[in-house]
Design a protein around this motif. Structure first.
Motif, PDB file in Angstrom:
ATOM      1  N   LYS A 150       0.830  -1.210   0.000  1.00  0.00           N
ATOM      2  CA  LYS A 150       0.000   0.000   0.000  1.00  0.00           C
ATOM      3  C   LYS A 150       0.864   1.260   0.000  1.00  0.00           C
ATOM      4  N   ASP A 151       2.039   1.192   0.655  1.00  0.00           N
ATOM      5  CA  ASP A 151       3.008   2.299   0.562  1.00  0.00           C
ATOM      6  C   ASP A 151       3.428   2.505  -0.890  1.00  0.00           C
ATOM      7  N   GLN A 152       3.796   1.409  -1.548  1.00  0.00           N
ATOM      8  CA  GLN A 152       4.230   1.489  -2.943  1.00  0.00           C
ATOM      9  C   GLN A 152       3.121   2.069  -3.816  1.00  0.00           C
ATOM     10  N   ASN A 153       1.889   1.624  -3.572  1.00  0.00           N
ATOM     11  CA  ASN A 153       0.747   2.107  -4.333  1.00  0.00           C
ATOM     12  C   ASN A 153       0.585   3.626  -4.179  1.00  0.00           C
ATOM     13  N   LEU A 154       0.732   4.120  -2.942  1.00  0.00           N
ATOM     14  CA  LEU A 154       0.618   5.560  -2.716  1.00  0.00           C
ATOM     15  C   LEU A 154       1.753   6.313  -3.408  1.00  0.00           C
ATOM     16  N   ALA A 155       2.951   5.721  -3.410  1.00  0.00           N
ATOM     17  CA  ALA A 155       4.087   6.355  -4.102  1.00  0.00           C
ATOM     18  C   ALA A 155       3.824   6.443  -5.601  1.00  0.00           C
ATOM     19  N   ILE A 156       3.249   5.392  -6.181  1.00  0.00           N
ATOM     20  CA  ILE A 156       2.926   5.428  -7.615  1.00  0.00           C
ATOM     21  C   ILE A 156       1.900   6.531  -7.887  1.00  0.00           C
ATOM     22  N   LYS A 157       0.901   6.656  -7.004  1.00  0.00           N
ATOM     23  CA  LYS A 157      -0.094   7.721  -7.161  1.00  0.00           C
ATOM     24  C   LYS A 157       0.561   9.094  -7.058  1.00  0.00           C
ATOM     25  N   TRP A 158       1.509   9.245  -6.118  1.00  0.00           N
ATOM     26  CA  TRP A 158       2.201  10.530  -5.962  1.00  0.00           C
ATOM     27  C   TRP A 158       2.949  10.869  -7.252  1.00  0.00           C
ATOM     28  N   ILE A 159       3.597   9.876  -7.824  1.00  0.00           N
ATOM     29  CA  ILE A 159       4.325  10.093  -9.079  1.00  0.00           C
ATOM     30  C   ILE A 159       3.347  10.440 -10.197  1.00  0.00           C
ATOM     31  N   GLN A 160       2.242   9.725 -10.281  1.00  0.00           N
ATOM     32  CA  GLN A 160       1.208  10.045 -11.273  1.00  0.00           C
ATOM     33  C   GLN A 160       0.811  11.515 -11.204  1.00  0.00           C
ATOM     34  N   ASN A 161       0.633  12.024 -10.001  1.00  0.00           N
ATOM     35  CA  ASN A 161       0.128  13.389  -9.804  1.00  0.00           C
ATOM     36  C   ASN A 161       1.193  14.466  -9.978  1.00  0.00           C
ATOM     37  N   ASN A 162       2.468  14.112  -9.834  1.00  0.00           N
ATOM     38  CA  ASN A 162       3.506  15.147  -9.754  1.00  0.00           C
ATOM     39  C   ASN A 162       4.644  15.026 -10.763  1.00  0.00           C
ATOM     40  N   ILE A 163       4.783  13.900 -11.425  1.00  0.00           N
ATOM     41  CA  ILE A 163       6.005  13.672 -12.209  1.00  0.00           C
ATOM     42  C   ILE A 163       6.114  14.594 -13.411  1.00  0.00           C
ATOM     43  N   GLU A 164       5.006  15.132 -13.887  1.00  0.00           N
ATOM     44  CA  GLU A 164       5.070  16.051 -15.023  1.00  0.00           C
ATOM     45  C   GLU A 164       5.908  17.276 -14.695  1.00  0.00           C
ATOM     46  N   GLN A 165       5.875  17.715 -13.429  1.00  0.00           N
ATOM     47  CA  GLN A 165       6.669  18.877 -13.023  1.00  0.00           C
ATOM     48  C   GLN A 165       8.165  18.570 -12.994  1.00  0.00           C
ATOM     49  N   PHE A 166       8.505  17.278 -13.051  1.00  0.00           N
ATOM     50  CA  PHE A 166       9.913  16.866 -13.061  1.00  0.00           C
ATOM     51  C   PHE A 166      10.355  16.421 -14.461  1.00  0.00           C
ATOM     52  N   GLY A 167       9.531  16.736 -15.465  1.00  0.00           N
ATOM     53  CA  GLY A 167       9.887  16.387 -16.843  1.00  0.00           C
ATOM     54  C   GLY A 167       9.433  15.016 -17.271  1.00  0.00           C
ATOM     55  N   GLY A 168       8.603  14.352 -16.459  1.00  0.00           N
ATOM     56  CA  GLY A 168       8.139  13.012 -16.799  1.00  0.00           C
ATOM     57  C   GLY A 168       6.720  13.006 -17.344  1.00  0.00           C
ATOM     58  N   ASP A 169       6.370  11.927 -18.001  1.00  0.00           N
ATOM     59  CA  ASP A 169       5.039  11.767 -18.589  1.00  0.00           C
ATOM     60  C   ASP A 169       4.226  10.823 -17.705  1.00  0.00           C
ATOM     61  N   PRO A 170       3.169  11.300 -17.051  1.00  0.00           N
ATOM     62  CA  PRO A 170       2.369  10.443 -16.165  1.00  0.00           C
ATOM     63  C   PRO A 170       1.650   9.322 -16.902  1.00  0.00           C
ATOM     64  N   ASP A 171       1.558   9.427 -18.224  1.00  0.00           N
ATOM     65  CA  ASP A 171       0.915   8.379 -19.022  1.00  0.00           C
ATOM     66  C   ASP A 171       1.920   7.337 -19.518  1.00  0.00           C
ATOM     67  N   LYS A 172       3.186   7.517 -19.165  1.00  0.00           N
ATOM     68  CA  LYS A 172       4.214   6.564 -19.612  1.00  0.00           C
ATOM     69  C   LYS A 172       5.057   6.112 -18.421  1.00  0.00           C
ATOM     70  N   ILE A 173       4.400   5.513 -17.447  1.00  0.00           N
ATOM     71  CA  ILE A 173       5.091   5.021 -16.256  1.00  0.00           C
ATOM     72  C   ILE A 173       5.277   3.509 -16.364  1.00  0.00           C
ATOM     73  N   THR A 174       6.504   3.066 -16.159  1.00  0.00           N
ATOM     74  CA  THR A 174       6.815   1.642 -16.052  1.00  0.00           C
ATOM     75  C   THR A 174       7.250   1.366 -14.628  1.00  0.00           C
ATOM     76  N   VAL A 175       6.616   0.393 -13.997  1.00  0.00           N
ATOM     77  CA  VAL A 175       7.021  -0.056 -12.667  1.00  0.00           C
ATOM     78  C   VAL A 175       7.910  -1.276 -12.840  1.00  0.00           C
ATOM     79  N   PHE A 176       9.065  -1.282 -12.175  1.00  0.00           N
ATOM     80  CA  PHE A 176       9.927  -2.461 -12.264  1.00  0.00           C
ATOM     81  C   PHE A 176      10.583  -2.707 -10.918  1.00  0.00           C
ATOM     82  N   GLY A 177      10.970  -3.954 -10.688  1.00  0.00           N
ATOM     83  CA  GLY A 177      11.540  -4.291  -9.400  1.00  0.00           C
ATOM     84  C   GLY A 177      12.364  -5.551  -9.476  1.00  0.00           C
ATOM     85  N   HIS A 178      13.129  -5.767  -8.409  1.00  0.00           N
ATOM     86  CA  HIS A 178      13.999  -6.933  -8.334  1.00  0.00           C
ATOM     87  C   HIS A 178      13.651  -7.779  -7.126  1.00  0.00           C
TER      88      HIS A 178
END
Length: 571
Positions: A181-209
């Protein structure tokens, strides 16, 4: 109410981006953050780093063991120059367990080539591994340099670990999966804010190890997350692995045991809840075993603090059906996926036995391997299990074969297939109803991180975790990058894997122009995959096919045997 109004005024009054020499200020929904300018290792490309941005309120006091709360806005500019606290965990120094970190740890880090909102760069959000017990998104292992060189925005994050992240009492308020649920909230935060950092909220890839890959797969499967991103990469882990979730009803018993250790003789769940919300975090870390081990004679891998399937009564559930049931229930394969594993996954967990092969004798004598998700369901004492074990021994070691220093390759293959590769193979095939790519990482060179950590440099293959320092700049091994030549295996691998990963994130295809090879997704019965080797990228069909077919048959027959045995027991 007043603070929200004041923030809205500030948002209108402050320019979204402000530059000053080597620093820049970006306005987020929560408030302004200031980042610093850095330069990548090889290509000397400039990028901005924003470290330690809080995406949630500190999960302490009444928020302990609860879903995260979004971060309340701030007004002063936050200097995002240092990483935030790592989450509470045990670290092991000189063979001793030592509590570290803080419960106030829900921070993320953003690395971007350009903060212009018009840039619209692909965003790659990474979830670290560590058995759901340890680790962080900091740059000791996860430096952004090689991703920045491929012109994407990289995000890393912390999430709650161990008992703090995955304890479940099976009640509506304490249903578990806080880490997810922490990770989910972080993804939502990125969705809402990443455009201000030069990112595209419609082009998010989640990856992990590893555990982060398992988490990534859960986000693909969960309706709470899978509308928030477009693509996913699971490296050496999946929600179909044998260790991917735990039975929540046993957590209640463990919590009563912990209370007993503290001298609290509790009898009701109400008293238990009061105890777990007030006891010092250090007490949990000092009194709960957080080691990850396969054991000696009996080989089992079950994580006590791992994702759970939440009950129907859960107030804010993340997932309420098993991954298998979700995939069997007309799942919408809208997210492009890529799954993969390394050529010698379990080397890091059999390091002691490799260094001292006498330790193999215990397993040679018992030859017991976990065959169920819940280890207690594997009925080792039965004659039927022994027949299965003998079949497994003959398949890997031949008739009259033995586990010894001469069969270490076969020993590693056996454990890798059971605990990691088969679950990944099932996942890659299950998601081929959509677009699913499949790879094996086989590079064996000087940046193989886990082989270095476990002193296995002279041993065959690529261990679990060995791909990390080719994808990320691992600052703990900075000296290893100093003398890498442009034409070396290491540099070719860094360029190759970051290009594959970022192409997949950008285009949904690791090789959009079929260069240097054609990396095709799985197509019906054609199990396409690419082997990433010292010699380059090699397309092929069906990695470990004979082994995967064997385990599909073994697991299927053993499950049928258990069902039939339970029916007979009930009769």
């Amino acid at each position: 109410m007043f603070s929200l109004f004041l923030l809205s005024v500030i948002v209108l009054a402050v320019s979204p981006t402000a530059f000053s020499d080597d620093k820049v200020i970006v306005q987020t929904d929560c408030g302004p953050v200031r980042g610093k300018l850095f330069e990548t290792l090889f290509d000397k490309r400039s990028y901005y780093a924003f470290k330690g941005i809080p995406y949630a309120e500190p999960p302490v006091n009444k928020l302990r063991f609860k879903p995260p709360k979004p971060k309340q806005p701030w007004t002063d500019t936050l200097d995002a120059f240092e990483f935030g606290n790592v989450c509470s965990q045990n670290i092991f120094l000189f063979g001793k367990r030592s509590p570290a970190g803080s419960e106030d740890c829900l921070f993320l880090n953003i690395y971007t080539p350009d903060v212009s909102a018009e840039s619209k760069r692909t965003v790659m959000l990474f979830i670290h591994g560590g058995g759901f017990l340890e680790g962080s998104g900091n740059d000791n292992f996860y430096g952004p340099d090689f991703f920045i060189n491929e012109d994407v925005v990289l995000v890393t994050l912390n999430y709650r670990l161990g008992v703090f992240g995955f304890m479940s009492l099976g009640t509506p308020e304490y249903s578990g999966n806080m880490g997810l649920k922490d990770q989910n909230l972080a993804i939502k935060w990125i969705q809402n804010n990443i455009e201000q950092f030069g990112g595209d909220p419609d082009k998010i890839t989640v990856f992990g190890h590893s555990a982060g890959a398992c988490s990534t797969h859960y986000h693909v499967l969960s309706s709470k997350s899978n509308s928030l991103f477009k693509r996913a990469i699971a490296m050496s882990g999946s929600a179909l692995n044998i260790w991917s979730h735990y039975v929540p009803r046993e957590h209640m018993l463990h919590m009563f045991m912990i209370a007993n250790m503290a001298g609290q003789r509790l009898s009701t769940s109400k008293d238990l809840i009061e105890f777990i919300n007030t006891v010092d975090a250090k007490f949990f870390l000092e009194n709960i075993d957080t080691t990850i081990s396969l054991g000696s004679g009996r080989k089992e891998l079950e994580l006590l603090w791992a994702p759970v399937i939440e009950g129907k009564n859960a107030k804010k559930p993340f997932i309420q059906m098993s991954p298998e049931d979700i995939l069997d229930n007309k799942f919408n394969h809208k997210i492009d996926t890529m799954f993969g594993f390394t050529s010698a996954e379990m080397l890091f967990l059999i390091a002691d036995e490799i260094h001292d092969t006498k330790l193999l004798e215990a397993f040679e004598q018992t030859f017991e391997v976990q065959l169920t998700k819940k280890k207690m369901d594997t009925r080792y004492e039965t004659e039927e299990y022994k027949k299965f074990a003998n079949e497994i021994r003959n398949f890997y070691f031949g008739e009259d074969g033995h586990v010894s220093n001469e069969t270490l390759v076969e020993y590693n293959d056996l454990l890798s297939d059971v605990f990691i590769v088969h679950g990944i193979d099932k996942s890659a095939k299950a998601h081929s109803k959509g677009k699913s790519f499949y790879y094996r990482f086989s590079v064996d060179a000087t940046l193989n991180a886990f082989k270095i950590l476990f002193k296995l440099e002279s041993v065959f293959g690529a261990s679990h975790g060995d791909e990390l320092c080719y994808l990320f700049r691992c600052h703990v091994f900075d000296e290893l990058y100093e003398n890498i030549a442009d034409d070396s295996v290491e540099m070719r691998t860094i360029r190759a894997v970051t290009k594959l990963w970022t192409n997949f994130a950008k285009f949904g295809d690791p090789t959009p122009n079929d260069e240097p090879i054609s990396f095709k997704p799985i197509q019906k019965n054609l199990i396409n995959f690419v082997d990433i080797t010292n010699e380059g990228l090699i397309p092929a069909l069906g990695p470990h096919k004979k082994f995967m077919d064997f385990w599909t048959d073994i697991f299927g027959r053993y499950e049928t045997h258990l069902v039939n045995s339970n029916v007979r027991d009930e009769l």
